[in-house]
Scaffold this active site. Structure first.
Site, PDB file in Angstrom:
ATOM      1  N   HIS A 249     -12.824  -6.076  -0.249  1.00  0.00           N
ATOM      2  CA  HIS A 249     -11.475  -5.507  -0.132  1.00  0.00           C
ATOM      3  C   HIS A 249     -11.531  -3.972  -0.168  1.00  0.00           C
ATOM      4  CE1 HIS A 249      -9.914  -9.409  -2.145  1.00  0.00           C
ATOM      5  NE2 HIS A 249      -9.393  -9.405  -0.937  1.00  0.00           N
TER       6      HIS A 249
ATOM      7  N   LYS B 220      -2.118 -20.542  -2.749  1.00  0.00           N
ATOM      8  CA  LYS B 220      -3.100 -20.281  -3.817  1.00  0.00           C
ATOM      9  C   LYS B 220      -2.421 -20.210  -5.183  1.00  0.00           C
ATOM     10  CE  LYS B 220      -6.309 -17.558  -0.986  1.00  0.00           C
ATOM     11  NZ  LYS B 220      -6.825 -16.213  -0.699  1.00  0.00           N
TER      12      LYS B 220
ATOM     13  N   ARG C 164     -13.870 -11.554   8.298  1.00  0.00           N
ATOM     14  CA  ARG C 164     -15.271 -11.811   7.966  1.00  0.00           C
ATOM     15  C   ARG C 164     -15.924 -12.695   9.020  1.00  0.00           C
ATOM     16  NH1 ARG C 164     -14.145 -14.347   2.317  1.00  0.00           N
ATOM     17  NH2 ARG C 164     -12.411 -15.048   3.614  1.00  0.00           N
TER      18      ARG C 164
ATOM     19  N   SER D 110     -13.071 -13.688  -3.265  1.00  0.00           N
ATOM     20  CA  SER D 110     -12.590 -13.620  -4.652  1.00  0.00           C
ATOM     21  C   SER D 110     -12.972 -14.892  -5.397  1.00  0.00           C
ATOM     22  CB  SER D 110     -11.077 -13.441  -4.666  1.00  0.00           C
ATOM     23  OG  SER D 110     -10.722 -12.248  -4.006  1.00  0.00           O
TER      24      SER D 110
HETATM   25  N1  COA Z   1     -14.701  -8.744   2.708  1.00  0.00           N
HETATM   26  C1  COA Z   1     -14.981  -9.810   1.956  1.00  0.00           C
HETATM   27  N2  COA Z   1     -14.033 -10.698   1.551  1.00  0.00           N
HETATM   28  C2  COA Z   1     -12.769 -10.502   1.937  1.00  0.00           C
HETATM   29  C3  COA Z   1     -12.420  -9.421   2.720  1.00  0.00           C
HETATM   30  C4  COA Z   1     -13.440  -8.511   3.123  1.00  0.00           C
HETATM   31  N3  COA Z   1     -13.192  -7.460   3.882  1.00  0.00           N
HETATM   32  N4  COA Z   1     -11.091  -9.480   2.963  1.00  0.00           N
HETATM   33  C5  COA Z   1     -10.649 -10.597   2.343  1.00  0.00           C
HETATM   34  N5  COA Z   1     -11.650 -11.208   1.722  1.00  0.00           N
HETATM   35  C6  COA Z   1     -11.577 -12.476   1.001  1.00  0.00           C
HETATM   36  C7  COA Z   1     -10.890 -12.390  -0.319  1.00  0.00           C
HETATM   37  O1  COA Z   1     -11.815 -12.139  -1.342  1.00  0.00           O
HETATM   38  C8  COA Z   1     -10.215 -13.756  -0.434  1.00  0.00           C
HETATM   39  O2  COA Z   1     -11.078 -14.735  -0.952  1.00  0.00           O
HETATM   40  P1  COA Z   1     -10.538 -16.154  -1.521  1.00  0.00           P
HETATM   41  O3  COA Z   1     -10.078 -16.969  -0.344  1.00  0.00           O
HETATM   42  O4  COA Z   1     -11.705 -16.722  -2.199  1.00  0.00           O
HETATM   43  O5  COA Z   1      -9.405 -15.827  -2.471  1.00  0.00           O
HETATM   44  C9  COA Z   1      -9.868 -14.085   1.006  1.00  0.00           C
HETATM   45  O6  COA Z   1     -10.765 -13.336   1.785  1.00  0.00           O
HETATM   46  C10 COA Z   1      -8.492 -13.656   1.424  1.00  0.00           C
HETATM   47  O7  COA Z   1      -7.762 -13.134   0.347  1.00  0.00           O
HETATM   48  P2  COA Z   1      -6.919 -11.819   0.284  1.00  0.00           P
HETATM   49  O8  COA Z   1      -7.196 -10.922   1.453  1.00  0.00           O
HETATM   50  O9  COA Z   1      -7.020 -11.228  -1.075  1.00  0.00           O
HETATM   51  O10 COA Z   1      -5.486 -12.358   0.352  1.00  0.00           O
HETATM   52  P3  COA Z   1      -4.802 -13.555   1.096  1.00  0.00           P
HETATM   53  O11 COA Z   1      -5.448 -13.919   2.384  1.00  0.00           O
HETATM   54  O12 COA Z   1      -4.587 -14.610   0.079  1.00  0.00           O
HETATM   55  O13 COA Z   1      -3.435 -12.778   1.392  1.00  0.00           O
HETATM   56  C11 COA Z   1      -1.160 -12.579   2.026  1.00  0.00           C
HETATM   57  C12 COA Z   1      -2.464 -13.341   2.163  1.00  0.00           C
HETATM   58  C13 COA Z   1      -0.776 -12.366   0.571  1.00  0.00           C
HETATM   59  C14 COA Z   1      -1.272 -11.223   2.708  1.00  0.00           C
HETATM   60  C15 COA Z   1      -0.153 -13.479   2.757  1.00  0.00           C
HETATM   61  O14 COA Z   1      -0.128 -14.752   2.141  1.00  0.00           O
HETATM   62  C16 COA Z   1       1.240 -12.889   2.737  1.00  0.00           C
HETATM   63  O15 COA Z   1       1.557 -12.027   3.533  1.00  0.00           O
HETATM   64  N6  COA Z   1       2.072 -13.340   1.783  1.00  0.00           N
HETATM   65  C17 COA Z   1       3.432 -12.871   1.646  1.00  0.00           C
HETATM   66  C18 COA Z   1       4.419 -13.925   2.149  1.00  0.00           C
HETATM   67  C19 COA Z   1       4.500 -13.880   3.658  1.00  0.00           C
HETATM   68  O16 COA Z   1       4.845 -12.887   4.269  1.00  0.00           O
HETATM   69  N7  COA Z   1       4.173 -15.022   4.270  1.00  0.00           N
HETATM   70  C20 COA Z   1       4.184 -15.161   5.698  1.00  0.00           C
HETATM   71  C21 COA Z   1       2.889 -14.703   6.250  1.00  0.00           C
HETATM   72  S1  COA Z   1       2.716 -15.338   7.881  1.00  0.00           S
END
Ligand code: COA
Length: 167
Positions: A17, A41, A90, A128
């Protein structure tokens, strides 16, 4: 002034991140890292903990701010007048979900573009959940998370695991 949003669950923030956030900070005048709710989640850390981890980790990057938001990402982008949402990709399996999210956000708020940055190859395998799993079993997570937060994550998750074992 160009503004980018780096949204995520950040449960917890990893070096993967932080790599994306630092690169976004070089591309835009300012960046807001926003801790959001992913309905798929159940987070291990509270929003306050995740926010505090990010604050500590980005303290040295002057154009990065941290925030939390409970609603839709598209509404947050509208509220902040954001030019872009920046997400890391990724592997191919990330793509389908990310593409759907980008198209949905675009239909709700077309003024904000989504930009994908390829994950650093060092962190391709990182997530994560992998960090949480390693920490729970008491192994060193310092190769995977910013040094400022490694001990806090370890103490919190390893302590929890020991409580489970006791009872
Ligand atoms: N390198 C390595 N790992 C990475 C990474 C990178 N550059 N970027 C992300 N990751 C990993 C994270 O560690 C995480 O791992 P996990 O699956 O084990 O938890 C995973 O990829 C993705 O997590 P993260 O980027 O922290 O968040 P997310 O994908 O859960 O986030 C939101 C999603 C919160 C942005 C999305 O649900 C959202 O916008 N929510 C708000 C409500 C909304 O608008 N919904 C409609 C959306 S269409």
């Amino acid at each position: 002034m160009s503004l980018a949003i780096c949204p995520g669950s950040f449960d917890p923030l990893t070096l993967g991140h932080l790599d994306i956030i630092s690169r976004a900070a070089r591309m835009f005048d300012s960046v807001v890292v926003v801790v959001m709710f992913n309905s798929g989640k159940s987070p291990a850390f509270t929003v306050e903990e995740r926010y505090a981890f990010i604050r500590k980790s980005v303290a040295g990057i002057p154009n990065v701010e941290v925030d939390t938001y409970e609603g839709l990402l598209a509404d947050y982008c509208a509220l902040r007048g954001a030019d872009a949402v920046v997400r890391g990709l990724r592997v191919m399996s990330d793509f389908e979900y990310e593409f759907q999210m980008a198209l949905t956000n675009n239909s709700l708020h077309p003024q904000t573009e989504t930009i994908f940055l390829p994950a650093n190859r060092e962190y391709m395998f990182l997530s994560s959940s992998v960090v949480r799993e390693i920490a729970r079993f008491g192994r060193d997570i310092s190769p995977f998370v910013p040094p400022e937060i490694a001990l806090d994550i370890q103490a919190r998750l390893c302590g929890k695991e020991k409580q489970h074992e006791r009872g």
